[in-house]
Write a protein that holds these residues in place. Structure first.
Motif, mmCIF file in Angstrom:
data_model
loop_
_atom_site.group_PDB
_atom_site.id
_atom_site.type_symbol
_atom_site.label_atom_id
_atom_site.label_comp_id
_atom_site.label_asym_id
_atom_site.label_seq_id
_atom_site.Cartn_x
_atom_site.Cartn_y
_atom_site.Cartn_z
ATOM 1 N N LEU B 89 -11.929 -41.077 -35.168
ATOM 2 C CA LEU B 89 -11.520 -41.498 -33.837
ATOM 3 C C LEU B 89 -12.160 -40.577 -32.798
ATOM 4 C CD1 LEU B 89 -7.856 -42.108 -34.890
ATOM 5 C CD2 LEU B 89 -9.348 -43.861 -33.933
ATOM 6 N N MET B 223 -0.591 -37.477 -28.987
ATOM 7 C CA MET B 223 -1.124 -38.819 -29.221
ATOM 8 C C MET B 223 -0.167 -39.586 -30.106
ATOM 9 S SD MET B 223 -5.123 -38.495 -30.122
ATOM 10 C CE MET B 223 -6.225 -37.683 -28.962
ATOM 11 N N VAL B 224 -0.250 -40.921 -30.081
ATOM 12 C CA VAL B 224 0.506 -41.719 -31.039
ATOM 13 C C VAL B 224 -0.457 -42.499 -31.932
ATOM 14 C CG1 VAL B 224 2.325 -43.409 -31.423
ATOM 15 C CG2 VAL B 224 2.473 -41.881 -29.473
ATOM 16 N N ASP B 225 -1.162 -43.481 -31.338
ATOM 17 C CA ASP B 225 -2.020 -44.309 -32.194
ATOM 18 C C ASP B 225 -3.436 -43.773 -32.303
ATOM 19 O OD1 ASP B 225 -2.023 -45.292 -29.362
ATOM 20 O OD2 ASP B 225 -3.731 -46.379 -30.146
ATOM 21 N N THR B 227 -6.033 -44.840 -30.752
ATOM 22 C CA THR B 227 -7.051 -45.876 -30.554
ATOM 23 C C THR B 227 -7.069 -46.425 -29.135
ATOM 24 O OG1 THR B 227 -5.557 -47.670 -31.186
ATOM 25 C CG2 THR B 227 -6.796 -46.627 -32.957
ATOM 26 N N GLY B 228 -6.338 -45.795 -28.219
ATOM 27 C CA GLY B 228 -6.350 -46.243 -26.834
ATOM 28 C C GLY B 228 -5.151 -47.072 -26.442
ATOM 29 N N MET B 229 -4.263 -47.301 -27.384
ATOM 30 C CA MET B 229 -3.195 -48.254 -27.156
ATOM 31 C C MET B 229 -1.999 -47.689 -26.385
ATOM 32 S SD MET B 229 -1.685 -50.445 -30.236
ATOM 33 C CE MET B 229 -0.192 -49.474 -30.354
ATOM 34 N N CYS B 230 -1.705 -46.394 -26.549
ATOM 35 C CA CYS B 230 -0.433 -45.917 -26.001
ATOM 36 C C CYS B 230 -0.551 -45.145 -24.694
ATOM 37 C CB CYS B 230 0.322 -45.088 -27.036
ATOM 38 S SG CYS B 230 -0.236 -43.394 -27.190
ATOM 39 N N GLY B 231 -1.669 -44.510 -24.450
ATOM 40 C CA GLY B 231 -1.814 -43.779 -23.193
ATOM 41 C C GLY B 231 -1.090 -42.444 -23.138
ATOM 42 N N ALA B 232 -0.525 -41.995 -24.263
ATOM 43 C CA ALA B 232 0.191 -40.714 -24.278
ATOM 44 C C ALA B 232 -0.762 -39.558 -24.046
ATOM 45 C CB ALA B 232 0.909 -40.528 -25.612
ATOM 46 N N ARG B 234 -3.188 -39.221 -22.014
ATOM 47 C CA ARG B 234 -3.938 -39.254 -20.757
ATOM 48 C C ARG B 234 -3.939 -37.892 -20.075
ATOM 49 N NH1 ARG B 234 0.996 -41.567 -19.849
ATOM 50 N NH2 ARG B 234 2.042 -41.148 -17.847
ATOM 51 N N PHE B 243 -8.256 -41.132 -21.096
ATOM 52 C CA PHE B 243 -7.537 -41.072 -22.366
ATOM 53 C C PHE B 243 -8.349 -40.201 -23.324
ATOM 54 C CE2 PHE B 243 -5.227 -45.476 -22.102
ATOM 55 C CZ PHE B 243 -4.617 -45.060 -20.933
ATOM 56 N N VAL B 246 -10.005 -42.303 -26.474
ATOM 57 C CA VAL B 246 -11.166 -43.190 -26.353
ATOM 58 C C VAL B 246 -12.214 -42.691 -25.362
ATOM 59 C CG1 VAL B 246 -10.132 -45.335 -27.170
ATOM 60 C CG2 VAL B 246 -9.911 -44.724 -24.775
#
Lengths: 463, 296
Positions: B89, B223-225, B227-232, B234, B243, B246
């Motif tokens: 990632l 981070m959580v996922d 892959t760009g999905m959660c935004g944590a 940022r 982010f 990504v």
């Protein structure tokens, strides 16, 4: 004698009780209730409800079987068109689709088609009815990227046609939004979602988790090195959007995606899991869609006072009517015609409140909805410790950025034909939120179905 | 499942593991990371890739015990397996995208703090394999906490070690060494890559700004996922929201808002501590300490 103009009411958990648990809100029909509700269907010859269904389920057909008490036959009718009936019966916006055009609805309430579909799916699961895999495969391999509603539907349809299908999932559990996004109390994971995924696997579909297509492997590698004859991209919506207002990176500001993923996929609400979640005591959810309702109702169940902050009026709320109704019943406060302008923080960088401005509706905008405009001098502060932003998403660049020849549009969504899912790259098809931007489960399923059709046609012609 | 082929304790609470993960090993590049999960109840932990062997299909990671999930992770031995090992990632290091010819003329210095030596290592190794020799400064709290010394020595141009307490080689921070190299020994660098705790990267950036050395940092937020999905994950870079998963994890260190990033890193401190206590003390812990909430 029952009143034929009214739906047979469906049993639900009491709002006061369910506000403190994650168990499913709606308890569904019993056999008797389902048969009674089925008897309200007029079995119209020119059934408008079927036209209202994105995947064209033979609705009068399956309802007739329920009325006759042959639930297995009803399941067979639905299975011809949908691989995920237990999910759709729960999360489809029926009021704007099948039930919205039901003739019964003209003088009374529409037939409760969604609840009947759910009943059939739940009955099948409880009675161990499983789909059968085709006896032999046709030797052609298809890769499906993403195991959400579009990917599962596409994979299921292709497997039924004899293709060898492998789904690649980036997360550690298959299901996509059905697992990480929609909460347990609306869509139970262990019973409903896992069973539907198992059913797709029973058709012969393989699922490989922890594979991030675009990073772990590219689409070109799948086609050239791993022997796949075609690829369907159903990778979903993508990156959460933020408002761009001051204070948005403060501690205690989350995207709805993060908040819901922590709670749903990572089970933060359960003590036996490690995942932390900042539950919050006073929470505002910004936005008015289904995701906003899900986040608000999750926060409520984690013990918070919750406000929905939405810049338009109630009539424009994009969420399903049932979700808004349930949210209100549970005690969520709606601050409509209200827009945040700044998130206020304390000295340690945590949220302490939000400054908002009141809005009024002006002239209609491009979406046909009346544009909200700020009322000068109406700013006020809300005291909060958590803000959840539920403003939609923008497409994920991981696949489009690593696949030469795959065109995206101005909004960075993948360009694909509606009725076949065909993209600008040979052998590559796409559908669902990756193509349309954030939409609904059933629309993603429709796109998955179209993609399967497109791939079947493409590979048949290639022979 | 992803089998662990080697597990080794490097220092107090720091472990190295070599993991069978053929897809990751085939495609990963220096600078990228993986998301690892021990078991069903574990969190998704982002960890930078320390080394990889494309032929064996293995990837090496270095883990530090910080919360309940990493403690459980570190208990695993060779022969055990991780439930999940997803990646690679993030984006590869900027350096490896450059033309090797121009890269050879670049004077590069790495500053690694503590665990930061792990993600620095594959970059230095990659440069070494492409005929580029880079100076590497590794700082740690004490002698015990210096990791990968021999491995680093084998691939670095010059290796400078330093410890906060002076228990090994010299006393001082990585920033002290960098300042001396530039100001006293007259070294000139075209680029600095700093990886380590956020506070250390912040101070390296303050120094390199003063010295006029462009600096790249590798951010390791929550981070959580991945892959760009959660935004944590940022963070603010040059006033824009990025982010880390990504858009990064590497960013121009002179543009990163470290103070905000450090505040964000504190977000789950109490909750993580809470889960850890529950694990260590089990049912015997019923709160009363006043801050962990074990009695909640």
């Amino acid at each position: 004698m029952m009143d034929m103009t009214k739906k047979v009411p469906v049993r639900e958990q009491d709002p006061k009780v369910r506000a403190a648990n994650f168990d499913e809100v709606c308890l569904g029909y019993s056999q008797e209730e389902a048969m009674q509700e089925a008897s309200r269907c007029l079995k119209c010859r020119n059934a408008r409800c079927m036209g209202g269904c994105p995947v064209s389920i033979n609705i009068p057909g399956f309802i007739k079987e329920i009325e006759n008490g042959d639930f297995e036959a009803a399941a067979g009718v639905i299975a011809q068109a949908s691989a995920l009936p237990a999910v759709c019966g729960r999360v489809c916006p029926q009021e704007t689709q099948c039930e919205g055009v039901c003739v019964r609805g003209i003088k009374g309430e529409a037939v409760s088609i969604g609840k009947l579909e759910r009943f059939v799916a739940d009955w099948s699961r409880e009675h161990g009815i499983v789909p059968k895999a085709p006896e032999k495969t046709n030797g052609r391999k298809v890769a499906v990227i993403g195991s959400g509603p579009s990917g599962l539907t596409c994979a299921g349809d292709l497997a039924k046609l004899g293709y060898e299908v492998t789904i690649f999932e980036a997360l550690h559990q298959p299901g996509g939004v059905l697992i990480y996004g929609i909460p347990e109390f609306r869509l139970p994971k262990d019973t409903v979602v896992k069973t539907e995924i198992e059913n797709v696997k029973k058709l012969g579909v393989k699922i490989e988790t922890d594979v991030i297509v675009g990073k772990s492997v590219t689409i070109d590698q799948l086609l050239e090195e791993e022997g796949f004859d075609a690829v369907f991209i159903g990778s979903g919506a993508g990156l959460p959007m933020f408002m761009g207002i001051p204070g948005e990176n403060a501690n205690g500001v989350f995207s709805a995606n993060e908040y819901l993923t922590r709670s749903n996929l990572m089970k933060a609400y359960r003590d036996d899991y490690d995942t932390p979640i900042a539950a919050g005591k006073k929470v505002a959810v910004v936005g008015g869609g289904n995701v906003a309702m899900d986040a608000a109702r999750t926060a409520l169940r984690l013990g918070a006072d919750v406000h929905i902050v939405y810049r338009r009026s109630e009539a424009e709320l994009p969420a399903r009517a049932e979700e808004v109704h349930h949210a209100k019943e549970e005690g969520i406060i709606f601050d409509l015609l209200t827009n945040p302008v700044e998130i206020l923080t304390n000295e340690k960088g945590w949220v302490r409140g939000m400054r908002c401005i009141r809005m009024e509706l002006g002239e209609p905008d491009a979406s046909g909805r009346r544009r909200p405009v700020p009322i000068e001098g109406s700013e006020f502060e809300m005291e909060l410790d958590t803000v959840i932003m539920s403003l939609g998403t923008s497409p994920n660049p991981l696949i489009s950025g690593t696949t030469p020849g795959l065109e995206t549009n101005r909004k960075k969504c993948i360009v694909a034909e509606g009725d076949t899912g065909k993209t600008t790259k040979d052998g590559v098809f796409a559908g669902g939120d990756a193509v349309t931007g954030a939409a609904t489960v059933i629309l993603a399923m429709e796109a998955g179905r179209a993609g399967a059709r497109g791939i079947h046609q493409y590979l048949s012609e290639k022979e | 499942m992803f089998p662990i082929v080697k597990a080794e304790k490097l220092a107090d609470r720091i472990y190295l593991m070599e993991v069978q993960a053929p897809r990751v090993a085939r495609s990963c590049q220096p600078g990228e990371f993986v998301i690892v999960r021990t078991d069903e109840a574990g969190e998704r932990i982002p960890l930078t890739i320390c080394d990889y062997d494309r032929e064996k299909g293995t990837v090496t990671i270095v883990i530090q015990e910080v919360g309940a999930s990493t403690v459980r992770m570190c208990r695993l031995k060779a022969g055990d397996a991780f439930a999940d090992f997803a990646g690679p990632l993030g984006n590869p290091s900027e350096l490896i995208k450059e033309d090797p010819g121009t890269l050879k003329n670049k004077r590069i210095v790495f500053v690694a703090g503590g665990l930061g030596a792990a993600p620095v290592y594959p970059q230095v190794k990659w440069l070494h394999e492409h005929g580029v020799s880079a100076d590497v400064i590794v700082g740690a709290r004490n002698r015990e906490m210096i990791i990968l010394e021999n491995e680093m020595r084998a691939v670095a141009g010059n290796l400078y070690l330093t410890t906060d307490d002076g228990s090994y080689v010299r006393k001082g921070m990585g920033t002290d060494v960098l300042r001396e190299l530039v100001e006293k020994q007259g070294k000139k660098y075209d680029v600095c890559i700093a990886i380590g705790p956020m506070i250390m990267m912040k101070f390296v950036c303050l120094l390199t700004k003063e010295l006029g050395i462009p600096t790249v940092v590798s951010m390791n937020p929550i981070m959580v996922d991945g892959t760009g999905m959660c935004g944590a994950c940022r963070l603010s870079v040059g006033g824009k929201v990025k982010f880390a998963c990504v858009d990064g994890p590497e960013f121009d260190g002179h543009l990163v808002d470290f103070d905000e990033a450090m505040k964000r890193q504190q977000m789950y401190k109490t909750q993580e501590g809470r889960a850890l206590l529950r694990q260590q003390e089990g049912d015997t812990h019923h709160g009363g300490c006043g801050n962990c909430g074990g009695d909640r």
